[in-house]
Design an enzyme around this catalytic site. Structure first.
Site, PDB file in Angstrom:
ATOM      1  N   LYS A 144       6.935  -0.521 -23.070  1.00 39.74           N
ATOM      2  CA  LYS A 144       7.195  -1.124 -21.750  1.00 39.74           C
ATOM      3  C   LYS A 144       6.377  -2.397 -21.504  1.00 39.74           C
ATOM      4  O   LYS A 144       6.850  -3.327 -20.868  1.00 39.74           O
ATOM      5  CB  LYS A 144       6.946  -0.107 -20.633  1.00 39.74           C
ATOM      6  CG  LYS A 144       7.995   1.005 -20.587  1.00 39.74           C
ATOM      7  CD  LYS A 144       7.761   1.928 -19.399  1.00 39.74           C
ATOM      8  CE  LYS A 144       8.713   3.103 -19.431  1.00 39.74           C
ATOM      9  NZ  LYS A 144       8.545   4.001 -18.288  1.00 39.74           N
ATOM     10  N   ASP A 196      11.430   2.327 -12.382  1.00 42.95           N
ATOM     11  CA  ASP A 196      10.750   3.628 -12.279  1.00 42.95           C
ATOM     12  C   ASP A 196      10.326   3.947 -10.840  1.00 42.95           C
ATOM     13  O   ASP A 196      10.520   5.066 -10.354  1.00 42.95           O
ATOM     14  CB  ASP A 196       9.502   3.653 -13.178  1.00 42.95           C
ATOM     15  CG  ASP A 196       9.846   3.929 -14.635  1.00 42.95           C
ATOM     16  OD1 ASP A 196      10.927   4.479 -14.902  1.00 42.95           O
ATOM     17  OD2 ASP A 196       9.023   3.582 -15.498  1.00 42.95           O
TER      18      ASP A 196
HETATM   19  P1  NAP Z   1      -0.212   6.402 -20.101  1.00 44.69           P
HETATM   20  O1  NAP Z   1      -0.090   4.949 -19.800  1.00 44.69           O
HETATM   21  O2  NAP Z   1      -0.576   6.842 -21.475  1.00 44.69           O
HETATM   22  O3  NAP Z   1      -1.314   6.978 -19.046  1.00 44.69           O
HETATM   23  C1  NAP Z   1      -1.759   8.288 -19.156  1.00 44.69           C
HETATM   24  C2  NAP Z   1      -2.592   8.674 -17.922  1.00 44.69           C
HETATM   25  O4  NAP Z   1      -2.875  10.080 -18.002  1.00 44.69           O
HETATM   26  C3  NAP Z   1      -3.932   7.952 -17.821  1.00 44.69           C
HETATM   27  O5  NAP Z   1      -4.217   7.708 -16.466  1.00 44.69           O
HETATM   28  C4  NAP Z   1      -4.908   8.975 -18.420  1.00 44.69           C
HETATM   29  O6  NAP Z   1      -6.232   8.880 -17.917  1.00 44.69           O
HETATM   30  C5  NAP Z   1      -4.301  10.270 -17.909  1.00 44.69           C
HETATM   31  N1  NAP Z   1      -4.673  11.413 -18.735  1.00 44.69           N
HETATM   32  C6  NAP Z   1      -4.273  11.674 -20.003  1.00 44.69           C
HETATM   33  N2  NAP Z   1      -4.827  12.848 -20.425  1.00 44.69           N
HETATM   34  C7  NAP Z   1      -5.597  13.315 -19.400  1.00 44.69           C
HETATM   35  C8  NAP Z   1      -6.394  14.480 -19.217  1.00 44.69           C
HETATM   36  N3  NAP Z   1      -6.544  15.413 -20.172  1.00 44.69           N
HETATM   37  N4  NAP Z   1      -7.016  14.650 -18.015  1.00 44.69           N
HETATM   38  C9  NAP Z   1      -6.869  13.734 -17.029  1.00 44.69           C
HETATM   39  N5  NAP Z   1      -6.124  12.616 -17.142  1.00 44.69           N
HETATM   40  C10 NAP Z   1      -5.493  12.406 -18.314  1.00 44.69           C
HETATM   41  O7  NAP Z   1       1.125   7.192 -19.764  1.00 44.69           O
HETATM   42  P2  NAP Z   1       2.265   6.736 -18.723  1.00 44.69           P
HETATM   43  O8  NAP Z   1       3.225   5.824 -19.389  1.00 44.69           O
HETATM   44  O9  NAP Z   1       1.582   6.283 -17.485  1.00 44.69           O
HETATM   45  O10 NAP Z   1       3.058   8.103 -18.478  1.00 44.69           O
HETATM   46  C11 NAP Z   1       2.487   9.160 -17.719  1.00 44.69           C
HETATM   47  C12 NAP Z   1       3.492  10.296 -17.587  1.00 44.69           C
HETATM   48  O11 NAP Z   1       4.577   9.919 -16.734  1.00 44.69           O
HETATM   49  C13 NAP Z   1       4.130  10.685 -18.927  1.00 44.69           C
HETATM   50  O12 NAP Z   1       4.034  12.090 -19.023  1.00 44.69           O
HETATM   51  C14 NAP Z   1       5.563  10.245 -18.803  1.00 44.69           C
HETATM   52  O13 NAP Z   1       6.434  11.116 -19.514  1.00 44.69           O
HETATM   53  C15 NAP Z   1       5.800  10.347 -17.313  1.00 44.69           C
HETATM   54  N6  NAP Z   1       6.896   9.460 -16.826  1.00 44.69           N
HETATM   55  C16 NAP Z   1       8.003  10.050 -16.293  1.00 44.69           C
HETATM   56  C17 NAP Z   1       9.035   9.241 -15.810  1.00 44.69           C
HETATM   57  C18 NAP Z   1      10.263   9.903 -15.215  1.00 44.69           C
HETATM   58  O14 NAP Z   1      11.295   9.228 -15.075  1.00 44.69           O
HETATM   59  N7  NAP Z   1      10.191  11.164 -14.821  1.00 44.69           N
HETATM   60  C19 NAP Z   1       8.955   7.858 -15.874  1.00 44.69           C
HETATM   61  C20 NAP Z   1       7.794   7.269 -16.422  1.00 44.69           C
HETATM   62  C21 NAP Z   1       6.769   8.099 -16.910  1.00 44.69           C
HETATM   63  P3  NAP Z   1      -7.334   7.938 -18.652  1.00 44.69           P
HETATM   64  O15 NAP Z   1      -7.074   6.535 -18.126  1.00 44.69           O
HETATM   65  O16 NAP Z   1      -8.634   8.497 -18.214  1.00 44.69           O
HETATM   66  O17 NAP Z   1      -7.102   8.044 -20.134  1.00 44.69           O
END
Ligand code: NAP
Length: 266
Positions: free
Chosen positions: A66, A102
Site C-alpha cells: 500500500k 479503507d
Molecule cells: P501494520 O502496518 O503491520 O501495523 C500493525 C500494528 O499492530 C502496529 O500498530 C503494531 O504495533 C500492532 N501490533 C502488532 N503486534 C502486536 C502485539 N502483539 N501487541 C500489540 N500491538 C501489536 O498492519 P496494518 O496494515 O495496519 O493492518 C492491521 C490489521 O488491519 C491487519 O490485521 C489487517 O488484516 C487489518 N485490515 C483489515 C481491513 C478490512 O477491510 N477489514 C483493511 C485494512 C487492514 P507496533 O507499532 O508496536 O509494532
C-alpha cells in the site's frame, strides 16, 4: 472489450476481493473481470506497469504494497494523501490515480451495517500501522467527541496523532482508568491468533468493540465481550471498502447487503 481489474498483494491466494467484485459486477451488470495477482516482494511497480501495458483499468492493492502504491501514483485523492497509503489504483491516459477506500469502508460499516454513529463518541483506535493511518481522517470527519490513538510502541501513536488535528496519541498503559464508547482494533494481533495485550480501559454501557481482522474469534473481541461490549469483526469493512473502490472505477455503488450476508453465511 471487458474491462480488467486485479487485486495485487503478496500473499494473495486467500483474498476474497475477486469473489466480492464478481458479485458486484453481476449485480450491477458491469462488463468487467477481476482477478488476483501475486507480485514478487521486489516487483510491485513492474507488476503494475505490465498490467497497465496489457490494458488493465484498475487495481486494488493489499499487504505489503500500500505504501509503494502511494509512491507509484502520479495523482492522489485527499484521503490517500492523508493515509499515506493507497489501496485503489485507476489507470487512464498514462495517469496512475491513487485512492484509499479503507476509512470510508470502515465508517460505512459502522454507520449503515452496524447502526453505530461515530459523532459525539469517545473513540479509541488501537494500532498505528497502515490500517490505522487510513481511517483517521474519515473518523475525524464524523466528529467524534474525542479520538485517542494508542499503540504498543507509544512513539508511533504520538507521531501519528501529531499529523492530524483533533486527536491524541499514547501508549497502551496510558489507557488505564479511561472509558470509551467505540474501540477499533487496527492492530494485526488477531491475524496470527495471538493474544491481545491486557487492556485496562473500560467500555461504556452500549459500547462497540470492532476488530478490523475478520473471520476470526480474536482475543480482542473475546476480552471485549467478557467486559460486556457489543462486538463486530472487519468483514463489513472489507466489503464496504470494495464497494467504494467499485464506485471509484465504475461510477456506481453496488448494494452490499446481500454480498455481506453471503460471505457471512460462508
Ligand atoms: P501494520 O502496518 O503491520 O501495523 C500493525 C500494528 O499492530 C502496529 O500498530 C503494531 O504495533 C500492532 N501490533 C502488532 N503486534 C502486536 C502485539 N502483539 N501487541 C500489540 N500491538 C501489536 O498492519 P496494518 O496494515 O495496519 O493492518 C492491521 C490489521 O488491519 C491487519 O490485521 C489487517 O488484516 C487489518 N485490515 C483489515 C481491513 C478490512 O477491510 N477489514 C483493511 C485494512 C487492514 P507496533 O507499532 O508496536 O509494532
Amino acid at each position: 472489450m471487458t474491462d480488467r481489474y486485479v487485486v495485487i498483494g503478496n500473499p494473495i491466494a486467500h483474498s476474497k476481493s475477486p469473489h466480492i467484485h464478481a458479485l458486484f459486477a453481476a449485480a450491477t451488470g458491469q462488463d468487467m473481470s477481476y482477478a488476483a495477482l501475486l507480485a514478487p516482494l521486489d516487483g510491485f511497480a513492474a507488476a503494475v506497469r505490465d498490467f497497465i501495458a496489457a490494458g488493465g483499468c484498475g487495481a486494488n492493492v493489499t499487504v505489503p504494497f500500500k505504501e509503494e502504491a502511494f509512491r507509484l501514483a502520479t495523482r492522489l485523492s485527499e484521503r490517500a494523501r492523508a493515509a499515506g497509503a493507497v489501496n485503489t489504483l485507476s489507470f487512464s491516459g498514462g495517469e496512475i490515480f491513487g485512492d484509499n477506500t479503507d476509512g470510508a469502508g470502515l465508517v460505512r460499516d459502522l454507520k449503515v451495517n452496524l447502526g453505530v454513529a461515530v459523532a459525539g463518541k469517545r473513540v479509541l483506535l488501537l494500532g498505528a500501522g497502515g490500517a490505522a493511518h487510513g481511517v483517521i481522517l474519515p473518523l475525524l470527519a464524523e466528529r467524534p467527541a474525542t479520538l485517542t490513538i494508542a499503540n504498543r510502541t507509544a512513539d508511533k501513536a504520538l507521531a501519528l496523532a501529531r499529523s492530524f488535528a483533533g486527536c491524541a496519541g499514547c501508549g497502551l498503559e496510558a489507557l488505564a482508568g479511561r472509558e470509551f464508547d467505540l474501540v477499533i482494533n487496527a492492530t494485526s494481533v488477531g491475524l496470527s491468533g495471538g493474544e491481545s495485550p491486557r487492556l485496562t480501559f473500560s467500555y461504556a454501557p452500549g459500547a462497540l468493540a470492532y476488530d478490523m481482522v475478520y473471520g476470526k474469534d480474536t482475543d480482542f473481541l473475546r476480552q471485549a465481550a467478557a467486559a460486556g461490549a457489543r462486538t463486530a469483526d472487519g468483514l463489513g469493512m472489507l466489503v464496504e471498502q470494495a464497494a467504494e473502490a467499485f464506485l471509484v472505477w465504475r461510477g456506481t455503488r453496488p448494494d452490499t447487503t446481500r454480498v455481506l450476508a453471503e460471505l457471512r453465511s460462508a
